[in-house]
Design a protein around this motif. Structure first.
Motif, PDB file in Angstrom:
ATOM      1  N   THR A  47       0.842  -1.189   0.000  1.00 33.22           N
ATOM      2  CA  THR A  47       0.000   0.000   0.000  1.00 33.22           C
ATOM      3  C   THR A  47       0.881   1.244   0.000  1.00 33.22           C
ATOM      4  OG1 THR A  47      -0.137   0.014   2.416  1.00 33.22           O
ATOM      5  CG2 THR A  47      -1.930  -1.092   1.223  1.00 33.22           C
ATOM      6  N   MET A  48       0.254   2.369  -0.287  1.00 29.48           N
ATOM      7  CA  MET A  48       0.934   3.657  -0.313  1.00 29.48           C
ATOM      8  C   MET A  48      -0.078   4.694   0.162  1.00 29.48           C
ATOM      9  SD  MET A  48       2.539   5.552  -3.663  1.00 29.48           S
ATOM     10  CE  MET A  48       3.865   4.358  -3.840  1.00 29.48           C
ATOM     11  N   SER A  49       0.370   5.684   0.893  1.00 26.20           N
ATOM     12  CA  SER A  49      -0.543   6.740   1.337  1.00 26.20           C
ATOM     13  C   SER A  49      -0.713   7.776   0.222  1.00 26.20           C
ATOM     14  CB  SER A  49      -0.007   7.415   2.597  1.00 26.20           C
ATOM     15  OG  SER A  49       1.115   8.218   2.286  1.00 26.20           O
ATOM     16  N   TYR A  50      -1.759   8.585   0.364  1.00 22.41           N
ATOM     17  CA  TYR A  50      -1.973   9.666  -0.593  1.00 22.41           C
ATOM     18  C   TYR A  50      -0.790  10.628  -0.576  1.00 22.41           C
ATOM     19  CZ  TYR A  50      -6.788   8.106  -1.101  1.00 22.41           C
ATOM     20  OH  TYR A  50      -7.911   7.357  -1.366  1.00 22.41           O
ATOM     21  N   LEU A  51      -0.229  10.865   0.612  1.00 21.16           N
ATOM     22  CA  LEU A  51       0.930  11.745   0.721  1.00 21.16           C
ATOM     23  C   LEU A  51       2.132  11.160  -0.027  1.00 21.16           C
ATOM     24  CD1 LEU A  51       2.324  14.257   1.823  1.00 21.16           C
ATOM     25  CD2 LEU A  51       2.775  12.987   3.943  1.00 21.16           C
ATOM     26  N   GLU A  52       2.384   9.858   0.160  1.00 18.94           N
ATOM     27  CA  GLU A  52       3.491   9.213  -0.558  1.00 18.94           C
ATOM     28  C   GLU A  52       3.276   9.283  -2.064  1.00 18.94           C
ATOM     29  OE1 GLU A  52       4.995   5.667   2.387  1.00 18.94           O
ATOM     30  OE2 GLU A  52       2.971   5.497   1.535  1.00 18.94           O
ATOM     31  N   LEU A  53       2.042   9.102  -2.478  1.00 23.54           N
ATOM     32  CA  LEU A  53       1.713   9.184  -3.903  1.00 23.54           C
ATOM     33  C   LEU A  53       1.995  10.594  -4.423  1.00 23.54           C
ATOM     34  CD1 LEU A  53       0.551   7.577  -6.288  1.00 23.54           C
ATOM     35  CD2 LEU A  53      -1.725   8.192  -5.492  1.00 23.54           C
ATOM     36  N   SER A  54       1.619  11.600  -3.649  1.00 22.06           N
ATOM     37  CA  SER A  54       1.900  12.996  -4.028  1.00 22.06           C
ATOM     38  C   SER A  54       3.397  13.243  -4.120  1.00 22.06           C
ATOM     39  CB  SER A  54       1.286  13.954  -3.006  1.00 22.06           C
ATOM     40  OG  SER A  54      -0.104  13.832  -3.003  1.00 22.06           O
ATOM     41  N   GLN A  55       4.154  12.679  -3.180  1.00 22.28           N
ATOM     42  CA  GLN A  55       5.610  12.829  -3.204  1.00 22.28           C
ATOM     43  C   GLN A  55       6.193  12.198  -4.469  1.00 22.28           C
ATOM     44  OE1 GLN A  55       6.331  11.003   0.628  1.00 22.28           O
ATOM     45  NE2 GLN A  55       6.571  12.994   1.639  1.00 22.28           N
ATOM     46  N   LYS A  56       5.688  11.035  -4.838  1.00 18.18           N
ATOM     47  CA  LYS A  56       6.176  10.374  -6.058  1.00 18.18           C
ATOM     48  C   LYS A  56       5.895  11.224  -7.293  1.00 18.18           C
ATOM     49  CE  LYS A  56       6.736   5.619  -4.925  1.00 18.18           C
ATOM     50  NZ  LYS A  56       8.158   5.503  -4.959  1.00 18.18           N
ATOM     51  N   LEU A  57       4.823  11.996  -7.238  1.00 17.44           N
ATOM     52  CA  LEU A  57       4.465  12.871  -8.350  1.00 17.44           C
ATOM     53  C   LEU A  57       5.205  14.199  -8.285  1.00 17.44           C
ATOM     54  CD1 LEU A  57       0.703  12.020  -8.341  1.00 17.44           C
ATOM     55  CD2 LEU A  57       2.225  11.697 -10.288  1.00 17.44           C
ATOM     56  N   GLY A  58       5.955  14.415  -7.203  1.00 15.81           N
ATOM     57  CA  GLY A  58       6.786  15.608  -7.101  1.00 15.81           C
ATOM     58  C   GLY A  58       6.133  16.831  -6.489  1.00 15.81           C
ATOM     59  N   ASP A  59       4.963  16.663  -5.850  1.00 13.60           N
ATOM     60  CA  ASP A  59       4.304  17.822  -5.253  1.00 13.60           C
ATOM     61  C   ASP A  59       3.504  17.386  -4.028  1.00 13.60           C
ATOM     62  OD1 ASP A  59       3.000  20.157  -4.595  1.00 13.60           O
ATOM     63  OD2 ASP A  59       2.073  20.442  -6.556  1.00 13.60           O
ATOM     64  N   VAL A  60       4.107  17.535  -2.835  1.00 14.00           N
ATOM     65  CA  VAL A  60       3.429  17.103  -1.609  1.00 14.00           C
ATOM     66  C   VAL A  60       2.168  17.919  -1.321  1.00 14.00           C
ATOM     67  CG1 VAL A  60       5.493  16.158  -0.525  1.00 14.00           C
ATOM     68  CG2 VAL A  60       4.895  18.544  -0.138  1.00 14.00           C
ATOM     69  N   LYS A  61       2.045  19.094  -1.923  1.00 13.49           N
ATOM     70  CA  LYS A  61       0.864  19.931  -1.706  1.00 13.49           C
ATOM     71  C   LYS A  61      -0.322  19.488  -2.562  1.00 13.49           C
ATOM     72  CE  LYS A  61       3.577  23.930  -0.384  1.00 13.49           C
ATOM     73  NZ  LYS A  61       4.008  25.279  -0.749  1.00 13.49           N
ATOM     74  N   ALA A  62      -0.094  18.537  -3.441  1.00 10.19           N
ATOM     75  CA  ALA A  62      -1.152  18.098  -4.363  1.00 10.19           C
ATOM     76  C   ALA A  62      -1.954  16.918  -3.820  1.00 10.19           C
ATOM     77  CB  ALA A  62      -0.532  17.734  -5.708  1.00 10.19           C
ATOM     78  N   VAL A  63      -1.912  16.702  -2.511  1.00 13.76           N
ATOM     79  CA  VAL A  63      -2.568  15.528  -1.929  1.00 13.76           C
ATOM     80  C   VAL A  63      -4.042  15.462  -2.312  1.00 13.76           C
ATOM     81  CG1 VAL A  63      -3.196  14.377   0.230  1.00 13.76           C
ATOM     82  CG2 VAL A  63      -0.939  15.358  -0.027  1.00 13.76           C
ATOM     83  N   ARG A  64      -4.744  16.568  -2.211  1.00 13.67           N
ATOM     84  CA  ARG A  64      -6.186  16.545  -2.528  1.00 13.67           C
ATOM     85  C   ARG A  64      -6.429  16.293  -4.009  1.00 13.67           C
ATOM     86  NH1 ARG A  64      -9.584  20.458   1.410  1.00 13.67           N
ATOM     87  NH2 ARG A  64      -8.561  19.802   3.327  1.00 13.67           N
ATOM     88  N   ALA A  65      -5.627  16.892  -4.854  1.00 12.80           N
ATOM     89  CA  ALA A  65      -5.775  16.671  -6.300  1.00 12.80           C
ATOM     90  C   ALA A  65      -5.465  15.219  -6.647  1.00 12.80           C
ATOM     91  CB  ALA A  65      -4.861  17.616  -7.072  1.00 12.80           C
ATOM     92  N   VAL A  66      -4.453  14.661  -5.982  1.00 12.69           N
ATOM     93  CA  VAL A  66      -4.099  13.253  -6.191  1.00 12.69           C
ATOM     94  C   VAL A  66      -5.243  12.357  -5.730  1.00 12.69           C
ATOM     95  CG1 VAL A  66      -2.570  11.418  -5.370  1.00 12.69           C
ATOM     96  CG2 VAL A  66      -1.604  13.574  -6.173  1.00 12.69           C
ATOM     97  N   ALA A  67      -5.821  12.669  -4.577  1.00 11.83           N
ATOM     98  CA  ALA A  67      -6.944  11.879  -4.072  1.00 11.83           C
ATOM     99  C   ALA A  67      -8.132  11.960  -5.025  1.00 11.83           C
ATOM    100  CB  ALA A  67      -7.338  12.356  -2.682  1.00 11.83           C
TER     101      ALA A  67
END
Length: 156
Positions: A86-106
């Motif tokens: 599993t991976m958290s939404y925050l980790e997923l955002s980090q992989k995409l290069g923008d930790v502030k994009a958590v809501r957009a990633v979700a």
């Protein structure tokens, strides 16, 4: 666009696609199982069947989901979450290069049109909690347990 409905342990899966690839896979409690499988969807049906039978841990299908560039980017990263992990939404955002994009990633995760094949069920809250899932949290839990069954040790 071709359509097929198949029975799964979690309900009726609707698969759509054509020669360009599988466009969507969704799950429902209702539907009429197809008698015939269109040739362009036979491989998708087989791979999903293998997954549920425990014979497949990854998918090798030509995919053609519709979405924005950002959604497509999120869905590509989701495909890299290994089976049983599993991976958290925050980790997923980090992989995409923008930790502030958590809501957009979700939000992009929630728009994933390719149930199981693009494994959005493997994304959880930072605290390990099961969070939103289009198919319902019960199905999310089932999928995570299917991919990582707990082994009960014998007491005797």
């Amino acid at each position: 666009m071709e359509i097929v409905y198949i029975k799964t342990p979690m309900g009726i899966a609707k698969i759509t696609g054509d020669e360009s690839g599988v466009a969507s896979i969704s799950i429902s409690d209702e539907g009429v199982i197809s008698n015939d499988i269109p040739s362009v969807l036979q491989e998708a049906v087989q791979q999903l069947t293998d997954y549920f039978e425990g014979k497949r841990t990854n998918f090798d299908l030509k995919l053609n989901p519709k979405g924005t560039d950002f959604q497509q980017k999120v869905w590509r990263v989701l495909q890299n979450i290994p089976f049983g992990k599993t991976m958290s939404y925050l980790e997923l955002s980090q992989k995409l290069g923008d930790v502030k994009a958590v809501r957009a990633v979700a939000a992009a995760n929630g728009k994933n049109p390719l149930w199981i094949v693009v494994p959005c069920h493997r994304v959880i809250g930072s605290d390990g909690s099961l969070t939103g899932y289009a198919g319902g949290l019960g199905r999310k839990m089932w999928l995570l347990e299917h991919e990582n069954p707990s082994s009960q040790q014998s007491l005797f």
